[in-house]
Design a protein around this motif. Sequence first.
Motif, PDB file in Angstrom:
ATOM      1  N   ASP A  76       0.672  -1.288  -0.017  1.00 44.56           N
ATOM      2  CA  ASP A  76       0.080  -0.025  -0.062  1.00 44.56           C
ATOM      3  C   ASP A  76       0.813   1.210   0.106  1.00 44.56           C
ATOM      4  O   ASP A  76       0.478   2.289  -0.625  1.00 44.56           O
ATOM      5  CB  ASP A  76      -0.915  -0.081   1.268  1.00 44.56           C
ATOM      6  N   GLU A  94      -2.538   0.181  -2.913  1.00 46.86           N
ATOM      7  CA  GLU A  94      -3.823  -0.034  -2.156  1.00 46.86           C
ATOM      8  C   GLU A  94      -5.197  -0.274  -3.015  1.00 46.86           C
ATOM      9  O   GLU A  94      -5.781  -1.172  -2.666  1.00 46.86           O
ATOM     10  CB  GLU A  94      -3.834   1.452  -1.424  1.00 46.86           C
ATOM     11  N   ASP A 148      -7.428  -3.630  -2.606  1.00 43.27           N
ATOM     12  CA  ASP A 148      -8.614  -3.567  -2.364  1.00 43.27           C
ATOM     13  C   ASP A 148      -9.592  -4.337  -3.427  1.00 43.27           C
ATOM     14  O   ASP A 148     -10.500  -4.973  -2.961  1.00 43.27           O
ATOM     15  CB  ASP A 148      -9.327  -1.951  -2.426  1.00 43.27           C
ATOM     16  N   HIS A 161      -4.374  -5.292   4.829  1.00 44.68           N
ATOM     17  CA  HIS A 161      -2.944  -4.928   4.995  1.00 44.68           C
ATOM     18  C   HIS A 161      -2.195  -5.970   4.009  1.00 44.68           C
ATOM     19  O   HIS A 161      -2.303  -7.019   4.285  1.00 44.68           O
ATOM     20  CB  HIS A 161      -2.617  -5.258   6.288  1.00 44.68           C
TER      21      HIS A 161
END
Length: 279
Positions: A108, A113, A117, A144
């Motif tokens: 990330d 990120e 996702d 994470h």
Amino acid sequence: MLAKCLSKDQMRMEILSSVQRLHAELYTIQAEHFFVPSFIKAIDENTEQGFRNIMKEASPGVFVFEMLQPRFCEMLMAEVENFEKWVHETKFRIMRPNTMNKYGAVLDDFGMETMLDKLMEDFIRPISKVFFPEVGGSTLDAHHGFVLEYGMDRDVDLGFHVDDSEVTLNVCLGKQFSGGELFFRGVRCDKHVNTETQSEEVFDYAHLPGRAVLHRGRHRHGARATISGNRINLLLWCRSSVFRELRKYQKDFSSYCTECQRERKERQRQSVAAIKLVR
């Protein structure tokens, strides 16, 4: 550049503005280029049987399946190496993936990120809804994501622990290595995390590049020493804020903790025995 004391957001902004990307295609999900055809087919079907067709339950609660194409693995390793090179050259102080590993990178932090996702929402959550409903598999909403590096000049092994996740995806990227097997020792809630392992809970798993392991974060595990070469793994800790809120009000976790299950069965046995004595 000297090491700086920056907030997490400041650190990410500094990295994103300074690190040159090698493979721009890694930063958005491109299923046909990332995943093997069998995995894409199962996701498109989105049925329990479709998932079971590609996933082997190697041990209770530990699912193994082919996932990543070799080219994706190569590109991601090159991207991480490029980031690590920048960190070394600039002496930039970065956050490592967790408190147990000194090597590796949080994906990330250098722009992945959004891609991660999407990986969680569209690919891991549908599977977790089927296989891990009792730990919020259908409500995964945070992640994470990171890469870990093992070898003689890196982290060698990883101690016995549980993950800060509801569901963990662990995929070996490469390279050439021997050793480094995962060892699993049963699922536990916070109350029972240090209790004894039962013989049926013992399971060891050997990594292969491109092959994924999916398990509950509360499944106790560790990694044996990497004897030679270098092993690099992609990990995605998937979390559910709904499950975490509900867990605050629970005392019994027999839906997934094997020690809670054992205690519950023992209470039931004692109750039945007491009723028989009264009669």
